[in-house]
Design a protein around this motif. Structure first.
Motif, PDB file in Angstrom:
ATOM      1  N   UNK A  29      27.885  -7.404 -49.024  1.00  0.00           N
ATOM      2  CA  UNK A  29      26.841  -6.468 -48.625  1.00  0.00           C
ATOM      3  C   UNK A  29      26.950  -6.175 -47.139  1.00  0.00           C
ATOM      4  N   UNK A  30      26.392  -5.043 -46.758  1.00  0.00           N
ATOM      5  CA  UNK A  30      26.305  -4.645 -45.357  1.00  0.00           C
ATOM      6  C   UNK A  30      24.894  -4.146 -45.103  1.00  0.00           C
ATOM      7  N   UNK A  76      30.557   5.137 -43.795  1.00  0.00           N
ATOM      8  CA  UNK A  76      30.831   4.994 -45.230  1.00  0.00           C
ATOM      9  C   UNK A  76      32.322   4.958 -45.514  1.00  0.00           C
ATOM     10  N   UNK A  77      33.102   5.737 -44.778  1.00  0.00           N
ATOM     11  CA  UNK A  77      34.556   5.704 -44.945  1.00  0.00           C
ATOM     12  C   UNK A  77      35.114   4.337 -44.529  1.00  0.00           C
ATOM     13  N   UNK A  83      23.673 -14.450 -49.394  1.00  0.00           N
ATOM     14  CA  UNK A  83      24.318 -15.446 -48.568  1.00  0.00           C
ATOM     15  C   UNK A  83      24.893 -14.730 -47.348  1.00  0.00           C
ATOM     16  N   UNK A  84      24.577 -15.207 -46.176  1.00  0.00           N
ATOM     17  CA  UNK A  84      25.011 -14.559 -44.933  1.00  0.00           C
ATOM     18  C   UNK A  84      26.536 -14.469 -44.830  1.00  0.00           C
ATOM     19  N   UNK A  85      27.250 -15.353 -45.524  1.00  0.00           N
ATOM     20  CA  UNK A  85      28.715 -15.291 -45.512  1.00  0.00           C
ATOM     21  C   UNK A  85      29.230 -13.994 -46.132  1.00  0.00           C
ATOM     22  N   UNK A  86      28.413 -13.388 -46.983  1.00  0.00           N
ATOM     23  CA  UNK A  86      28.819 -12.148 -47.649  1.00  0.00           C
ATOM     24  C   UNK A  86      28.404 -10.897 -46.880  1.00  0.00           C
ATOM     25  N   UNK A  87      27.721 -11.077 -45.745  1.00  0.00           N
ATOM     26  CA  UNK A  87      27.317  -9.932 -44.922  1.00  0.00           C
ATOM     27  C   UNK A  87      28.523  -9.497 -44.099  1.00  0.00           C
ATOM     28  N   UNK A  88      29.017  -8.333 -44.380  1.00  0.00           N
ATOM     29  CA  UNK A  88      30.223  -7.825 -43.727  1.00  0.00           C
ATOM     30  C   UNK A  88      29.913  -6.727 -42.707  1.00  0.00           C
ATOM     31  N   UNK A 105      32.359  -4.338 -55.222  1.00  0.00           N
ATOM     32  CA  UNK A 105      31.049  -3.754 -54.911  1.00  0.00           C
ATOM     33  C   UNK A 105      30.637  -4.162 -53.507  1.00  0.00           C
ATOM     34  N   UNK A 106      30.111  -3.203 -52.768  1.00  0.00           N
ATOM     35  CA  UNK A 106      29.475  -3.512 -51.491  1.00  0.00           C
ATOM     36  C   UNK A 106      28.102  -2.856 -51.539  1.00  0.00           C
TER      37      UNK A 106
END
Length: 174
Positions: A26-27, A127-128, A155-160, A141-142
Motif C-alpha cells: 500500500x501507499x 500513478x505511473x 503492516x508498516x513494512x508494506x507501506x511503499x 495489488x497496491x
C-alpha cells in the motif's frame, strides 16, 4: 459506505487466503503528493486564485446586501414603478453573483480546470511511478491508504510510499 468497505475487506481476505502467491502493498498518495514541491506550489497557486475569487464574491454579496438594506429603508418613499426597478436591480445582481460562482467554482468551472491543469499531471506522474514500481517489484495489488478503501490493518513494512517518493526523485520528509 460501511457495507462497501466490508465487501472490499472480505474480497481482499478471500483473495489473500486463496492465492498466497499474490503480493500486496500500500501507499499513501496524500503523503506522497505532500513530498512533491511542484504539488505544493500548484496547491498554493490554486489556493491563491480561490481566495481572490471568494473575495470577489464577498464584495459582490456586500453590494447586494447594501442595495437591499437601502431598499428596505427607502421603499415607503418610492412609487410602485421605482420599487419594481429596485427589486429588479437586486435580483439581477443576485443572479449575476450566482452565475459568477458557477463559472468559477461549479462543476467543470475555472477552478476545476485550473486544478486539472496544475495538479493532474503531477498525480499522473505519481500513478505511473506506482505502476512501474509494482511491476518492477512483482506486486499484484497496491492499495491507496489515503482513499476511501478501508484498510483494517496495515503492516508498516508494506507501506511503499517512501519508495515511490524516491522513485520520483524526491527525498521523503516525515
Amino acid at each position: 459506505m460501511m457495507k462497501k468497505s466490508l465487501i472490499i475487506a472480505m474480497v481482499i481476505i478471500a483473495t489473500a487466503l486463496t492465492a498466497d502467491a499474490q503480493r500486496f502493498a500500500y501507499v499513501n498518495t496524500d503523503y506522497i503528493l505532500k513530498n512533491i514541491p511542484e504539488y505544493k506550489a500548484a496547491q498554493d497557486q490554486i489556493d491563491k486564485i480561490t481566495t481572490e475569487w471568494r473575495a470577489e464574491v464577498d464584495k459582490k454579496q456586500k453590494e447586494i446586501d447594501d442595495l437591499y438594506r437601502n431598499f428596505q429603508n427607502e421603499q415607503y418613499l418610492l412609487t410602485e414603478e421605482q420599487k419594481k426597478t429596485k427589486v429588479g436591480e437586486i435580483e439581477a445582481k443576485e443572479k449575476a453573483i450566482k452565475d459568477y460562482q458557477k463559472t468559477k467554482f461549479g462543476y467543470e468551472g475555472e477552478l476545476f480546470q485550473k486544478r486539472q491543469e496544475l495538479v493532474k499531471p503531477i498525480q499522473d506522474k505519481v500513478y505511473e511511478a506506482i505502476e512501474k514500481y509494482a511491476k518492477e517489484r512483482g506486486f499484484d495489488f497496491i492499495f491507496d491508504k489515503s482513499s476511501s478503501t478501508t484498510l483494517l490493518y496495515a503492516n508498516a513494512e508494506n507501506d511503499k510510499s517512501d519508495d515511490i517518493i524516491k522513485k520520483l526523485g524526491y527525498t521523503p520528509q516525515k
